[in-house]
Every structure is written in C-alpha cells, then in structure tokens.
Design a protein around this motif. Structure first.
Motif, short mmCIF file in Angstrom:
data_model
loop_
_atom_site.label_atom_id
_atom_site.label_comp_id
_atom_site.label_asym_id
_atom_site.label_seq_id
_atom_site.Cartn_x
_atom_site.Cartn_y
_atom_site.Cartn_z
N TYR A 154 1.08 -1.34 0.24
CA TYR A 154 0.60 -0.04 -0.03
C TYR A 154 1.00 1.05 -0.22
N ALA A 155 1.48 1.01 0.67
CA ALA A 155 2.80 2.61 0.76
C ALA A 155 3.24 2.85 -0.83
N MET A 156 3.69 1.31 -0.83
CA MET A 156 4.06 1.44 -2.62
C MET A 156 3.43 2.40 -3.40
N GLN A 157 2.46 1.65 -3.09
CA GLN A 157 1.21 2.28 -4.27
C GLN A 157 0.91 3.18 -4.44
N ASP A 158 1.48 3.85 -2.58
CA ASP A 158 0.79 5.87 -2.53
C ASP A 158 2.04 6.33 -2.93
N LEU A 159 3.09 5.87 -2.78
CA LEU A 159 4.03 6.47 -3.15
C LEU A 159 4.24 6.78 -4.92
N VAL A 160 4.00 5.67 -5.33
CA VAL A 160 3.29 6.10 -7.22
C VAL A 160 2.70 7.20 -7.22
N ALA A 161 2.07 6.41 -6.50
CA ALA A 161 0.93 8.19 -6.91
C ALA A 161 1.31 8.69 -6.73
N LEU A 162 1.82 9.54 -5.82
CA LEU A 162 2.11 10.27 -5.35
C LEU A 162 3.35 11.02 -6.70
N LEU A 163 3.95 10.62 -7.32
CA LEU A 163 5.67 10.34 -7.79
C LEU A 163 4.06 11.33 -9.36
#
Length: 75
Positions: A11-20
């Motif tokens: 979930y954290a990785m998905q959020d980081l990709v979305a923010l990038l």
C-alpha cells in the motif's frame, strides 16, 4: 515478514507511485521504475526500519530527498 506487513508495504508503494505521478508529472511506469530502483525501496521493504508504518506524505518526503540528492527528480 507477516502478510499484514507485506500488505502495508505494498500500500505504501502504491501511494508513493501515485504521489510521484501526481506531483512530478511522471508516467506510472517511470514512477515505479524510480521507486523500485531507489535505496529507499530496500529500506521500506525492511520491516526492521518500521517505515512501512509511516504515512505516505512522510515517506514521500524521504524518497524525494534521496532522489534530489542523486539528481533524479524533475521539478
């Protein structure tokens, strides 16, 4: 590593990709490539660091600081 820890990391990785994608204007594939090839990614995967328990905004700041230090982000 427990199933719950794996989920939280994902979930954290998905959020980081979305923010990038949102903040840096990157394509999803490019954002994923940047995240997966960063030193930060291995730290996030290490449950001993506890980073997977932090919020997306905090994690994003850490990732961006690393990338800016390597000259890898665009403004």
């Amino acid at each position: 590593m427990s199933v719950k820890q794996k989920q939280l990391i994902e979930y954290a990785m998905q959020d980081l990709v979305a923010l990038l994608v949102e903040r840096k204007g990157l394509a999803i594939q490019d954002a994923m490539k940047i995240l997966y090839h960063s030193d930060f990614h291995s730290k996030l995967q290490d449950v001993e660091t506890g980073l997977y328990l932090e919020g997306a905004e905090y994690l994003y700041v850490i990732l961006i600081e690393e990338l800016e230090g390597k000259g890898m982000t665009q403004s």
